[in-house]
Enzyme design. Sequence first.
Site, PDB file in Angstrom:
ATOM      1  N   ARG A 187       0.829  -1.222   0.000  1.00 54.75           N
ATOM      2  CA  ARG A 187       0.000   0.000   0.000  1.00 54.75           C
ATOM      3  C   ARG A 187       0.856   1.262   0.000  1.00 54.75           C
ATOM      4  O   ARG A 187       0.429   2.289  -0.540  1.00 54.75           O
ATOM      5  CB  ARG A 187      -0.936   0.002   1.200  1.00 54.75           C
ATOM      6  CG  ARG A 187      -2.112  -0.911   0.993  1.00 54.75           C
ATOM      7  CD  ARG A 187      -3.221  -0.540   1.941  1.00 54.75           C
ATOM      8  NE  ARG A 187      -4.388  -1.350   1.683  1.00 54.75           N
ATOM      9  CZ  ARG A 187      -5.190  -1.846   2.630  1.00 54.75           C
ATOM     10  NH1 ARG A 187      -4.932  -1.594   3.894  1.00 54.75           N
ATOM     11  NH2 ARG A 187      -6.237  -2.555   2.324  1.00 54.75           N
ATOM     12  N   GLY A 207     -13.414  -2.480   0.835  1.00 55.90           N
ATOM     13  CA  GLY A 207     -14.784  -1.991   0.896  1.00 55.90           C
ATOM     14  C   GLY A 207     -15.071  -0.964  -0.201  1.00 55.90           C
ATOM     15  O   GLY A 207     -16.151  -0.970  -0.811  1.00 55.90           O
ATOM     16  N   LYS A 251     -18.911 -14.557   2.918  1.00 54.51           N
ATOM     17  CA  LYS A 251     -20.342 -14.371   3.196  1.00 54.51           C
ATOM     18  C   LYS A 251     -21.096 -13.721   2.053  1.00 54.51           C
ATOM     19  O   LYS A 251     -20.653 -12.714   1.499  1.00 54.51           O
ATOM     20  CB  LYS A 251     -20.492 -13.492   4.436  1.00 54.51           C
ATOM     21  CG  LYS A 251     -20.117 -14.202   5.710  1.00 54.51           C
ATOM     22  CD  LYS A 251     -20.307 -13.271   6.871  1.00 54.51           C
ATOM     23  CE  LYS A 251     -20.804 -14.030   8.080  1.00 54.51           C
ATOM     24  NZ  LYS A 251     -21.302 -13.122   9.088  1.00 54.51           N
ATOM     25  N   GLY A 278      -8.971  -7.518  -0.248  1.00 55.86           N
ATOM     26  CA  GLY A 278      -7.754  -7.900   0.465  1.00 55.86           C
ATOM     27  C   GLY A 278      -7.343  -9.347   0.252  1.00 55.86           C
ATOM     28  O   GLY A 278      -6.196  -9.646  -0.077  1.00 55.86           O
TER      29      GLY A 278
HETATM   30  P1  AMP Z   1     -13.873 -12.181   1.639  1.00 59.28           P
HETATM   31  O1  AMP Z   1     -13.018 -11.258   2.436  1.00 59.28           O
HETATM   32  O2  AMP Z   1     -15.330 -12.027   1.842  1.00 59.28           O
HETATM   33  O3  AMP Z   1     -13.490 -12.204   0.170  1.00 59.28           O
HETATM   34  O4  AMP Z   1     -13.612 -13.643   2.240  1.00 59.28           O
HETATM   35  C1  AMP Z   1     -12.358 -14.239   2.221  1.00 59.28           C
HETATM   36  C2  AMP Z   1     -12.370 -15.398   3.159  1.00 59.28           C
HETATM   37  O5  AMP Z   1     -13.359 -16.344   2.782  1.00 59.28           O
HETATM   38  C3  AMP Z   1     -11.058 -16.168   3.157  1.00 59.28           C
HETATM   39  O6  AMP Z   1     -10.359 -15.889   4.320  1.00 59.28           O
HETATM   40  C4  AMP Z   1     -11.493 -17.630   3.085  1.00 59.28           C
HETATM   41  O7  AMP Z   1     -10.879 -18.448   4.067  1.00 59.28           O
HETATM   42  C5  AMP Z   1     -12.989 -17.578   3.338  1.00 59.28           C
HETATM   43  N1  AMP Z   1     -13.694 -18.680   2.669  1.00 59.28           N
HETATM   44  C6  AMP Z   1     -13.617 -19.049   1.388  1.00 59.28           C
HETATM   45  N2  AMP Z   1     -14.349 -20.151   1.154  1.00 59.28           N
HETATM   46  C7  AMP Z   1     -14.923 -20.509   2.330  1.00 59.28           C
HETATM   47  C8  AMP Z   1     -15.785 -21.568   2.726  1.00 59.28           C
HETATM   48  N3  AMP Z   1     -16.213 -22.486   1.853  1.00 59.28           N
HETATM   49  N4  AMP Z   1     -16.177 -21.630   4.018  1.00 59.28           N
HETATM   50  C9  AMP Z   1     -15.757 -20.692   4.901  1.00 59.28           C
HETATM   51  N5  AMP Z   1     -14.929 -19.653   4.582  1.00 59.28           N
HETATM   52  C10 AMP Z   1     -14.521 -19.556   3.301  1.00 59.28           C
END
Ligand code: AMP
Length: 384
Positions: free
Chosen positions: A34, A360, A192, A337
Amino acid sequence: MINLTSLDITNKNLVIRVDMNVPIKDGIVADASRIKACIPTIKFALENNAKVLLVSHLGRPEEGNFEEKFSMKPVAESLSNILNEEVGLIGGLDSEDIFKSPSSIQILENIRFFEGEKANDKDLGNKLANLGDIYVFDAFGTAHREQASTHSAIEQSKIACAGLLLEREIDFLTKALNNYQKPYLAIIGGAKVSTKLELIKHIDNVADNIIIGGGIANTFILASGLNVGKSLVEETLVDIAKSILDKGKIILPKVAITSESFEGKNINKKLISDIKDNEMILDLYIEEETDQLINNANTILWNGPMGVFENKAFEKGTRDLSNAIAKSKAFSLAGGGETLSAINKYIKPDDVSYCSTGGGAFLEFMEGKALPAIKVLNSKGNGR
Ligand code: AMP
Protein backbone atom coordinates in the site's frame (compact mmCIF):
# COMPACT_ATOMS: atom_id res chain seq x y z
CA MET A 1 -12.79 16.29 -10.68
CA ILE A 2 -9.44 18.06 -10.87
CA ASN A 3 -6.40 15.83 -11.31
CA LEU A 4 -3.10 16.61 -9.60
CA THR A 5 -1.24 16.29 -12.90
CA SER A 6 -3.25 19.19 -14.37
CA LEU A 7 -2.15 21.67 -11.67
CA ASP A 8 0.96 23.82 -11.37
CA ILE A 9 2.31 22.65 -8.02
CA THR A 10 5.80 24.17 -8.13
CA ASN A 11 6.75 25.43 -4.65
CA LYS A 12 3.26 24.61 -3.36
CA ASN A 13 2.50 22.87 -0.07
CA LEU A 14 0.46 19.70 -0.59
CA VAL A 15 -1.47 17.78 2.05
CA ILE A 16 -1.98 14.31 0.56
CA ARG A 17 -4.50 11.87 2.08
CA VAL A 18 -3.06 8.43 1.32
CA ASP A 19 -4.00 4.92 2.41
CA MET A 20 -0.92 3.60 4.17
CA ASN A 21 -2.91 1.30 6.42
CA VAL A 22 -0.33 -1.50 6.24
CA PRO A 23 0.20 -4.57 8.44
CA ILE A 24 2.80 -3.97 11.17
CA LYS A 25 4.69 -6.83 12.85
CA ASP A 26 7.13 -6.27 15.70
CA GLY A 27 7.27 -2.54 14.91
CA ILE A 28 8.12 -3.11 11.23
CA VAL A 29 5.96 -2.85 8.09
CA ALA A 30 5.17 -6.46 7.12
CA ASP A 31 3.85 -5.70 3.63
CA ALA A 32 4.65 -2.36 1.97
CA SER A 33 2.35 -2.81 -1.07
CA ARG A 34 0.00 0.00 0.00
CA ILE A 35 2.95 2.35 0.61
CA LYS A 36 4.37 1.52 -2.81
CA ALA A 37 0.99 2.22 -4.42
CA CYS A 38 1.31 5.87 -3.22
CA ILE A 39 4.78 6.40 -4.71
CA PRO A 40 3.72 7.75 -8.14
CA THR A 41 1.81 10.64 -6.53
CA ILE A 42 4.58 11.35 -4.01
CA LYS A 43 7.28 11.30 -6.70
CA PHE A 44 5.21 13.54 -8.97
CA ALA A 45 4.89 16.06 -6.13
CA LEU A 46 8.56 15.97 -5.15
CA GLU A 47 9.81 16.11 -8.74
CA ASN A 48 7.71 19.22 -9.25
CA ASN A 49 9.30 20.88 -6.20
CA ALA A 50 6.22 20.73 -4.03
CA LYS A 51 6.40 20.08 -0.28
CA VAL A 52 4.41 17.15 0.99
CA LEU A 53 2.57 16.29 4.20
CA LEU A 54 1.06 12.80 4.07
CA VAL A 55 -2.04 11.93 6.10
CA SER A 56 -3.18 8.34 6.67
CA HIS A 57 -4.93 6.11 9.17
CA LEU A 58 -3.45 2.89 10.51
CA GLY A 59 -5.52 0.18 12.18
CA ARG A 60 -8.34 0.99 14.54
CA PRO A 61 -7.02 2.93 17.55
CA GLU A 62 -9.39 4.50 20.03
CA GLU A 63 -9.97 8.07 18.82
CA GLY A 64 -8.36 10.85 20.83
CA ASN A 65 -5.52 8.69 22.23
CA PHE A 66 -1.96 8.05 21.11
CA GLU A 67 -1.22 4.32 21.02
CA GLU A 68 2.31 3.24 20.17
CA LYS A 69 1.19 0.16 18.23
CA PHE A 70 -0.83 2.31 15.82
CA SER A 71 1.89 4.94 15.33
CA MET A 72 2.93 5.87 11.78
CA LYS A 73 6.61 5.62 12.81
CA PRO A 74 7.24 2.27 11.03
CA VAL A 75 5.44 3.64 7.96
CA ALA A 76 7.68 6.76 7.94
CA GLU A 77 10.75 4.48 8.16
CA SER A 78 9.56 2.18 5.38
CA LEU A 79 8.70 5.13 3.13
CA SER A 80 12.05 6.71 3.88
CA ASN A 81 13.79 3.49 2.73
CA ILE A 82 11.73 3.33 -0.45
CA LEU A 83 12.34 7.00 -1.35
CA ASN A 84 15.89 7.06 -0.02
CA GLU A 85 14.99 10.32 1.67
CA GLU A 86 14.29 11.41 5.26
CA VAL A 87 10.56 11.40 6.08
CA GLY A 88 9.67 13.50 9.14
CA LEU A 89 6.95 12.34 11.54
CA ILE A 90 4.60 15.09 12.76
CA GLY A 91 2.80 14.56 16.05
CA GLY A 92 0.13 17.28 15.97
CA LEU A 93 -1.76 19.65 13.71
CA ASP A 94 -1.41 22.82 15.75
CA SER A 95 1.96 23.91 14.46
CA GLU A 96 1.95 26.74 11.91
CA ASP A 97 5.39 25.59 10.90
CA ILE A 98 4.74 22.16 9.43
CA PHE A 99 5.77 23.29 5.96
CA LYS A 100 8.67 25.43 7.27
CA SER A 101 10.59 22.23 8.02
CA PRO A 102 13.59 21.67 5.71
CA SER A 103 12.20 18.16 4.89
CA SER A 104 10.37 18.08 1.62
CA ILE A 105 8.25 15.15 2.82
CA GLN A 106 6.66 14.53 6.20
CA ILE A 107 3.92 12.28 7.53
CA LEU A 108 1.31 13.13 10.13
CA GLU A 109 0.68 10.72 13.01
CA ASN A 110 -2.27 8.37 12.56
CA ILE A 111 -5.26 10.56 11.67
CA ARG A 112 -7.43 8.26 13.82
CA PHE A 113 -5.58 9.60 16.90
CA PHE A 114 -7.33 12.93 16.23
CA GLU A 115 -10.71 13.61 17.77
CA GLY A 116 -13.36 14.12 15.09
CA GLU A 117 -11.93 12.03 12.26
CA LYS A 118 -14.68 9.40 12.36
CA ALA A 119 -17.48 11.93 12.89
CA ASN A 120 -16.41 13.93 9.79
CA ASP A 121 -15.86 16.86 12.17
CA LYS A 122 -15.83 20.27 10.47
CA ASP A 123 -13.07 21.73 12.68
CA LEU A 124 -10.68 18.86 12.03
CA GLY A 125 -11.59 18.98 8.34
CA ASN A 126 -10.92 22.71 8.30
CA LYS A 127 -7.49 22.32 9.89
CA LEU A 128 -6.47 19.69 7.34
CA ALA A 129 -7.92 21.70 4.47
CA ASN A 130 -5.99 24.86 5.33
CA LEU A 131 -2.59 23.45 6.29
CA GLY A 132 -1.33 23.63 2.72
CA ASP A 133 -2.22 25.17 -0.63
CA ILE A 134 -3.79 22.07 -2.15
CA TYR A 135 -5.54 19.05 -0.60
CA VAL A 136 -4.82 15.92 -2.63
CA PHE A 137 -7.00 12.86 -2.12
CA ASP A 138 -5.27 9.64 -3.17
CA ALA A 139 -6.64 7.16 -0.62
CA PHE A 140 -8.98 5.11 -2.80
CA GLY A 141 -9.19 2.45 -0.05
CA THR A 142 -10.98 4.95 2.21
CA ALA A 143 -13.08 6.74 -0.44
CA HIS A 144 -16.24 5.01 0.83
CA ARG A 145 -15.84 6.60 4.29
CA GLU A 146 -17.30 10.01 5.09
CA GLN A 147 -14.70 11.18 7.61
CA ALA A 148 -12.83 14.42 8.32
CA SER A 149 -9.80 13.55 6.16
CA THR A 150 -11.81 11.86 3.40
CA HIS A 151 -14.71 14.29 3.14
CA SER A 152 -14.79 17.46 5.24
CA ALA A 153 -11.17 18.40 4.40
CA ILE A 154 -11.89 18.04 0.68
CA GLU A 155 -15.07 20.06 1.01
CA GLN A 156 -13.39 22.94 2.86
CA SER A 157 -10.12 23.15 0.92
CA LYS A 158 -9.42 26.00 -1.51
CA ILE A 159 -8.28 23.47 -4.12
CA ALA A 160 -8.87 19.74 -3.84
CA CYS A 161 -7.76 17.23 -6.43
CA ALA A 162 -7.28 13.53 -7.13
CA GLY A 163 -3.85 11.95 -6.89
CA LEU A 164 -2.43 9.61 -9.52
CA LEU A 165 -3.54 6.40 -7.76
CA LEU A 166 -7.13 7.57 -7.38
CA GLU A 167 -7.18 8.62 -11.04
CA ARG A 168 -5.94 5.16 -12.08
CA GLU A 169 -8.41 3.34 -9.82
CA ILE A 170 -11.34 5.30 -11.23
CA ASP A 171 -10.17 4.71 -14.84
CA PHE A 172 -9.81 0.94 -14.45
CA LEU A 173 -12.90 0.37 -12.31
CA THR A 174 -15.04 2.48 -14.61
CA LYS A 175 -13.79 0.44 -17.56
CA ALA A 176 -15.06 -2.75 -15.88
CA LEU A 177 -18.31 -1.11 -14.84
CA ASN A 178 -19.37 0.94 -17.87
CA ASN A 179 -16.90 0.57 -20.67
CA TYR A 180 -16.39 -3.17 -20.92
CA GLN A 181 -16.11 -5.61 -23.79
CA LYS A 182 -18.22 -8.75 -23.85
CA PRO A 183 -18.19 -11.64 -23.09
CA TYR A 184 -18.07 -10.41 -19.47
CA LEU A 185 -17.33 -12.93 -16.73
CA ALA A 186 -17.58 -12.09 -13.03
CA ILE A 187 -16.12 -14.43 -10.42
CA ILE A 188 -17.32 -13.75 -6.92
CA GLY A 189 -16.18 -15.77 -3.93
CA GLY A 190 -15.26 -15.14 -0.32
CA ALA A 191 -16.86 -15.89 2.99
CA LYS A 192 -20.34 -14.37 3.20
CA VAL A 193 -23.13 -13.65 0.72
CA SER A 194 -24.32 -10.74 2.85
CA THR A 195 -21.15 -8.74 2.10
CA LYS A 196 -21.29 -9.52 -1.64
CA LEU A 197 -25.02 -9.47 -2.32
CA GLU A 198 -25.14 -5.91 -3.66
CA LEU A 199 -22.16 -6.62 -5.92
CA ILE A 200 -23.77 -9.80 -7.29
CA LYS A 201 -27.05 -7.95 -7.93
CA HIS A 202 -25.36 -5.04 -9.69
CA ILE A 203 -22.97 -7.16 -11.75
CA ASP A 204 -25.92 -9.33 -12.80
CA ASN A 205 -26.92 -6.34 -14.97
CA VAL A 206 -23.65 -6.25 -16.91
CA ALA A 207 -22.00 -9.69 -16.80
CA ASP A 208 -22.91 -12.52 -19.14
CA ASN A 209 -21.97 -15.12 -16.53
CA ILE A 210 -21.18 -15.07 -12.82
CA ILE A 211 -19.15 -17.88 -11.26
CA ILE A 212 -19.93 -18.10 -7.56
CA GLY A 213 -17.35 -19.72 -5.29
CA GLY A 214 -16.12 -19.72 -1.70
CA GLY A 215 -18.42 -19.81 1.30
CA ILE A 216 -20.88 -17.69 -0.69
CA ALA A 217 -21.58 -20.60 -3.02
CA ASN A 218 -23.00 -22.66 -0.13
CA THR A 219 -26.09 -20.46 0.19
CA PHE A 220 -26.65 -20.74 -3.58
CA ILE A 221 -26.08 -24.53 -3.51
CA LEU A 222 -28.66 -24.78 -0.72
CA ALA A 223 -31.01 -22.54 -2.72
CA SER A 224 -30.68 -24.92 -5.68
CA GLY A 225 -32.11 -27.70 -3.51
CA LEU A 226 -28.91 -29.54 -2.53
CA ASN A 227 -27.57 -30.46 0.89
CA VAL A 228 -24.60 -28.44 2.17
CA GLY A 229 -24.11 -30.31 5.46
CA LYS A 230 -22.62 -28.07 8.12
CA SER A 231 -21.05 -25.65 5.63
CA LEU A 232 -21.17 -21.91 6.32
CA VAL A 233 -24.58 -20.71 5.03
CA GLU A 234 -26.81 -17.68 5.45
CA GLU A 235 -30.29 -19.20 5.73
CA THR A 236 -32.02 -15.80 5.61
CA LEU A 237 -30.59 -15.18 2.15
CA VAL A 238 -31.68 -18.45 0.55
CA ASP A 239 -34.78 -16.89 -1.06
CA ILE A 240 -32.77 -14.00 -2.50
CA ALA A 241 -30.18 -16.51 -3.75
CA LYS A 242 -33.03 -18.44 -5.44
CA SER A 243 -34.28 -15.34 -7.23
CA ILE A 244 -30.74 -14.55 -8.44
CA LEU A 245 -30.31 -18.16 -9.64
CA ASP A 246 -33.59 -17.84 -11.58
CA LYS A 247 -32.08 -15.07 -13.72
CA GLY A 248 -29.85 -17.75 -15.23
CA LYS A 249 -26.40 -16.16 -15.12
CA ILE A 250 -24.99 -17.92 -12.06
CA ILE A 251 -22.62 -20.83 -12.55
CA LEU A 252 -21.91 -22.98 -9.52
CA PRO A 253 -18.81 -25.18 -9.47
CA LYS A 254 -19.67 -28.89 -9.44
CA VAL A 255 -16.76 -30.38 -7.51
CA ALA A 256 -16.10 -29.65 -3.84
CA ILE A 257 -13.43 -30.45 -1.30
CA THR A 258 -15.13 -31.26 1.96
CA SER A 259 -13.95 -31.84 5.49
CA GLU A 260 -15.52 -32.37 8.89
CA SER A 261 -13.54 -29.44 10.33
CA PHE A 262 -11.71 -26.27 9.26
CA GLU A 263 -8.50 -28.02 10.37
CA GLY A 264 -9.05 -30.72 7.75
CA LYS A 265 -10.57 -33.79 9.45
CA ASN A 266 -11.55 -36.44 6.83
CA ILE A 267 -10.92 -34.52 3.61
CA ASN A 268 -12.87 -35.71 0.55
CA LYS A 269 -13.26 -34.66 -3.07
CA LYS A 270 -16.83 -35.08 -4.26
CA LEU A 271 -19.68 -33.71 -6.36
CA ILE A 272 -21.67 -30.91 -4.70
CA SER A 273 -24.72 -33.15 -5.04
CA ASP A 274 -23.18 -35.68 -2.62
CA ILE A 275 -22.48 -33.60 0.51
CA LYS A 276 -23.25 -35.40 3.79
CA ASP A 277 -24.72 -33.82 6.93
CA ASN A 278 -21.43 -33.91 8.88
CA GLU A 279 -19.37 -32.32 6.07
CA MET A 280 -18.38 -28.76 5.20
CA ILE A 281 -17.57 -27.47 1.73
CA LEU A 282 -14.18 -25.76 2.05
CA ASP A 283 -13.03 -25.51 -1.56
CA LEU A 284 -14.68 -25.50 -4.98
CA TYR A 285 -13.06 -26.44 -8.26
CA ILE A 286 -12.83 -24.73 -11.56
CA GLU A 287 -13.55 -27.40 -14.12
CA GLU A 288 -13.41 -27.48 -17.91
CA GLU A 289 -16.62 -25.48 -18.30
CA THR A 290 -15.40 -22.61 -16.13
CA ASP A 291 -11.90 -22.75 -17.67
CA GLN A 292 -13.59 -22.33 -21.05
CA LEU A 293 -15.54 -19.30 -19.81
CA ILE A 294 -12.32 -17.69 -18.57
CA ASN A 295 -10.60 -18.37 -21.91
CA ASN A 296 -13.46 -16.90 -23.92
CA ALA A 297 -14.04 -13.80 -21.78
CA ASN A 298 -12.94 -10.33 -22.87
CA THR A 299 -13.62 -8.83 -19.43
CA ILE A 300 -13.10 -10.59 -16.11
CA LEU A 301 -13.99 -9.18 -12.71
CA TRP A 302 -12.69 -11.16 -9.73
CA ASN A 303 -13.43 -10.70 -6.04
CA GLY A 304 -13.10 -13.35 -3.35
CA PRO A 305 -11.33 -16.73 -3.10
CA MET A 306 -12.92 -20.06 -4.12
CA GLY A 307 -12.17 -21.71 -0.80
CA VAL A 308 -10.34 -21.48 2.52
CA PHE A 309 -7.08 -21.03 0.59
CA GLU A 310 -5.10 -20.12 3.74
CA ASN A 311 -5.03 -23.90 4.37
CA LYS A 312 -3.05 -25.84 1.70
CA ALA A 313 -5.68 -28.61 1.69
CA PHE A 314 -8.30 -26.13 0.45
CA GLU A 315 -6.28 -23.91 -1.90
CA LYS A 316 -6.57 -25.71 -5.25
CA GLY A 317 -9.73 -23.91 -6.43
CA THR A 318 -8.22 -20.46 -5.78
CA ARG A 319 -4.81 -21.47 -7.18
CA ASP A 320 -6.30 -22.88 -10.41
CA LEU A 321 -8.52 -19.82 -10.78
CA SER A 322 -5.52 -17.46 -10.33
CA ASN A 323 -3.55 -19.37 -12.98
CA ALA A 324 -6.47 -19.41 -15.42
CA ILE A 325 -6.92 -15.62 -15.05
CA ALA A 326 -3.17 -15.08 -15.48
CA LYS A 327 -3.31 -16.98 -18.80
CA SER A 328 -6.42 -15.23 -20.08
CA LYS A 329 -6.17 -12.46 -22.69
CA ALA A 330 -9.15 -10.61 -21.17
CA PHE A 331 -9.09 -7.25 -19.45
CA SER A 332 -9.02 -8.54 -15.88
CA LEU A 333 -9.78 -6.53 -12.76
CA ALA A 334 -9.28 -7.90 -9.25
CA GLY A 335 -10.03 -6.31 -5.89
CA GLY A 336 -10.35 -7.12 -2.19
CA GLY A 337 -7.75 -7.90 0.47
CA GLU A 338 -7.98 -11.71 0.31
CA THR A 339 -8.11 -11.71 -3.48
CA LEU A 340 -4.84 -9.73 -3.64
CA SER A 341 -3.27 -12.12 -1.10
CA ALA A 342 -4.19 -15.02 -3.40
CA ILE A 343 -2.77 -13.19 -6.44
CA ASN A 344 0.49 -12.55 -4.57
CA LYS A 345 0.59 -16.19 -3.44
CA TYR A 346 -0.11 -17.98 -6.76
CA ILE A 347 0.63 -15.52 -9.59
CA LYS A 348 1.92 -11.92 -9.85
CA PRO A 349 -0.11 -8.69 -9.70
CA ASP A 350 1.18 -7.99 -13.24
CA ASP A 351 -0.61 -11.12 -14.49
CA VAL A 352 -3.89 -9.26 -13.90
CA SER A 353 -4.70 -6.12 -15.93
CA TYR A 354 -5.42 -4.18 -12.73
CA CYS A 355 -5.42 -4.97 -9.01
CA SER A 356 -7.45 -2.44 -7.06
CA THR A 357 -6.07 -1.25 -3.71
CA GLY A 358 -9.61 -0.98 -2.33
CA GLY A 359 -11.49 -3.53 -0.23
CA GLY A 360 -14.78 -1.99 0.90
CA ALA A 361 -14.29 0.94 -1.51
CA PHE A 362 -13.75 -1.46 -4.42
CA LEU A 363 -16.95 -3.35 -3.58
CA GLU A 364 -19.04 -0.18 -3.22
CA PHE A 365 -17.67 1.32 -6.46
CA MET A 366 -18.46 -1.91 -8.33
CA GLU A 367 -21.93 -1.96 -6.74
CA GLY A 368 -22.50 1.29 -8.64
CA LYS A 369 -22.57 3.46 -5.51
CA ALA A 370 -21.23 7.03 -5.47
CA LEU A 371 -18.38 7.06 -2.94
CA PRO A 372 -18.46 10.10 -0.61
CA ALA A 373 -14.84 11.19 -1.25
CA ILE A 374 -15.26 10.92 -5.02
CA LYS A 375 -18.59 12.74 -4.91
CA VAL A 376 -17.16 15.72 -3.00
CA LEU A 377 -14.04 15.80 -5.21
CA ASN A 378 -16.32 15.97 -8.24
CA SER A 379 -18.23 18.87 -6.71
CA LYS A 380 -14.92 20.74 -6.11
CA GLY A 381 -14.02 20.28 -9.78
CA ASN A 382 -17.31 21.65 -11.12
CA GLY A 383 -17.02 24.92 -12.97
CA ARG A 384 -13.28 24.76 -13.49
P1 AMP B 1 -13.87 -12.18 1.64
O1 AMP B 1 -13.02 -11.26 2.44
O2 AMP B 1 -15.33 -12.03 1.84
O3 AMP B 1 -13.49 -12.20 0.17
O4 AMP B 1 -13.61 -13.64 2.24
C1 AMP B 1 -12.36 -14.24 2.22
C2 AMP B 1 -12.37 -15.40 3.16
O5 AMP B 1 -13.36 -16.34 2.78
C3 AMP B 1 -11.06 -16.17 3.16
O6 AMP B 1 -10.36 -15.89 4.32
C4 AMP B 1 -11.49 -17.63 3.09
O7 AMP B 1 -10.88 -18.45 4.07
C5 AMP B 1 -12.99 -17.58 3.34
N1 AMP B 1 -13.69 -18.68 2.67
C6 AMP B 1 -13.62 -19.05 1.39
N2 AMP B 1 -14.35 -20.15 1.15
C7 AMP B 1 -14.92 -20.51 2.33
C8 AMP B 1 -15.79 -21.57 2.73
N3 AMP B 1 -16.21 -22.49 1.85
N4 AMP B 1 -16.18 -21.63 4.02
C9 AMP B 1 -15.76 -20.69 4.90
N5 AMP B 1 -14.93 -19.65 4.58
C10 AMP B 1 -14.52 -19.56 3.30
